[in-house]
Design an enzyme around this catalytic site. Structure first.
Site, PDB file in Angstrom:
ATOM      1  N   ARG A 160       0.844  -1.205   0.000  1.00 10.18           N
ATOM      2  CA  ARG A 160       0.000   0.000   0.000  1.00 10.18           C
ATOM      3  C   ARG A 160       0.870   1.243   0.000  1.00 10.18           C
ATOM      4  O   ARG A 160       0.567   2.220  -0.691  1.00 10.18           O
ATOM      5  CB  ARG A 160      -0.933   0.003   1.216  1.00 10.18           C
ATOM      6  CG  ARG A 160      -2.043  -1.024   1.150  1.00 10.18           C
ATOM      7  CD  ARG A 160      -3.008  -0.867   2.310  1.00 10.18           C
ATOM      8  NE  ARG A 160      -3.831   0.330   2.172  1.00 10.18           N
ATOM      9  CZ  ARG A 160      -4.621   0.813   3.131  1.00 10.18           C
ATOM     10  NH1 ARG A 160      -4.668   0.207   4.315  1.00 10.18           N
ATOM     11  NH2 ARG A 160      -5.342   1.892   2.929  1.00 10.18           N
ATOM     12  N   CYS A 166      -1.517   6.394   9.067  1.00 11.95           N
ATOM     13  CA  CYS A 166      -1.947   5.116   8.495  1.00 11.95           C
ATOM     14  C   CYS A 166      -2.963   5.407   7.412  1.00 11.95           C
ATOM     15  O   CYS A 166      -2.827   6.368   6.662  1.00 11.95           O
ATOM     16  CB  CYS A 166      -2.520   4.229   9.594  1.00 11.95           C
ATOM     17  SG  CYS A 166      -3.869   4.996  10.541  1.00 11.95           S
TER      18      CYS A 166
END
Length: 270
Positions: free
Chosen positions: A169, A227
């Site tokens: 990611r 995050c």
């Protein structure tokens, strides 16, 4: 301040004298309360989406809750200003980390995460019960400001910027949740998997300190963690505290960053 962690044996000994919050949650699965009702440990259930976050928007998928929302939720759960709090989940202390961080942010001085989470409690022979125990409301009355926070305008100048998401990611190879892939330019990737051992407990503080120091997040450094939506990065903030590093949180995180198309996006390893 006490340690940010408590082990199952200590919690068992202290149960009558602490407020326990069950923050079970899984991304994309809104059944934490159902699991809570089936097996609790004298805990009050706290819902991440409705109690620990405001609705999605420019602040990302899980903006920090308004003070009224959070204080009311904690009071309903029986949290008191002068009583220790223990939080746990069944998600590698990711949702529990959010509750821990928010309570600390609001000035509660004795809040700890159950090390090993729910499975650690069961493995240690912790008792369970069913249903929702009745409890008097708490008197929690904190206000935000006790934990360091940066916003979107500050994050790129925040010293060592740690992206805690999975490497694929971070590199922008896949993006299963948000509409844009990649990371904030200048960030370094330290995935959350470095924080826990195979039993789901936090690694030794010295090991954590060495791991984060390799990424530049050593004691004395200015460190910020983010995050996908500002939830799971709180586990890294806790791990960094164990390592002796005080880290800020970027609450909007990636999902908030990409709400402005003018903000730059990086892909690859840098």
């Amino acid at each position: 301040m006490p340690s940010p962690l408590i082990d199952p044996d200590e919690l068992r000994e202290r149960l009558p004298a602490v407020t326990v919050l069950d923050v079970r949650y899984r991304l994309g699965a809104r059944n934490g309360r159902a699991r809570y009702a089936a097996d609790t440990s004298r805990a009050a259930y706290v819902d991440l989406d409705s109690d620990l976050a405001d609705p999605p928007g420019a602040g990302g998928r899980h903006p920090l809750p308004s003070p009224d929302r959070f204080v009311a939720a904690m009071s309903t759960a029986g949290v008191r200003n002068d009583r220790p709090v223990v939080v746990y989940d069944d998600w590698s202390s990711l949702a529990a980390g959010r509750a821990w961080w928010l309570l600390r942010h609001y000035g509660h001085r004795d809040v700890r995460v159950l090390d090993g989470a729910w499975r650690g409690w069961l493995a240690a022979g912790g008792e369970t019960e069913t249903g929702e125990p009745s409890r008097p409301p708490g008197d929690f009355s904190g206000s935000p400001g006790s934990m360091p926070v940066v916003d979107a305008d500050q994050v790129r100048a925040a010293g060592v910027l740690i992206d805690v998401r999975a490497p694929e990611r971070f590199r922008g190879e896949v993006e299963p949740v948000d509409p844009v892939a990649g990371h904030i330019p200048g960030a370094v990737n330290v995935p959350l998997t470095v924080n826990l051992d195979e039993a789901g407990r936090f690694r030794d503080p010295g090991e954590l300190a060495d791991t984060y120091a390799e990424a530049g997040a050593a004691r004395g450094a200015e460190v910020t963690a983010y995050c996908g939506s500002g939830v799971t990065a709180t586990q890294a903030v806790l791990a960094l505290e164990l390592a002796g590093v005080r880290a800020a949180l970027y609450p909007g995180s990636w999902s908030g960053w990409i709400t402005d198309p003018d903000r730059p996006v990086a892909t690859g390893d840098v």
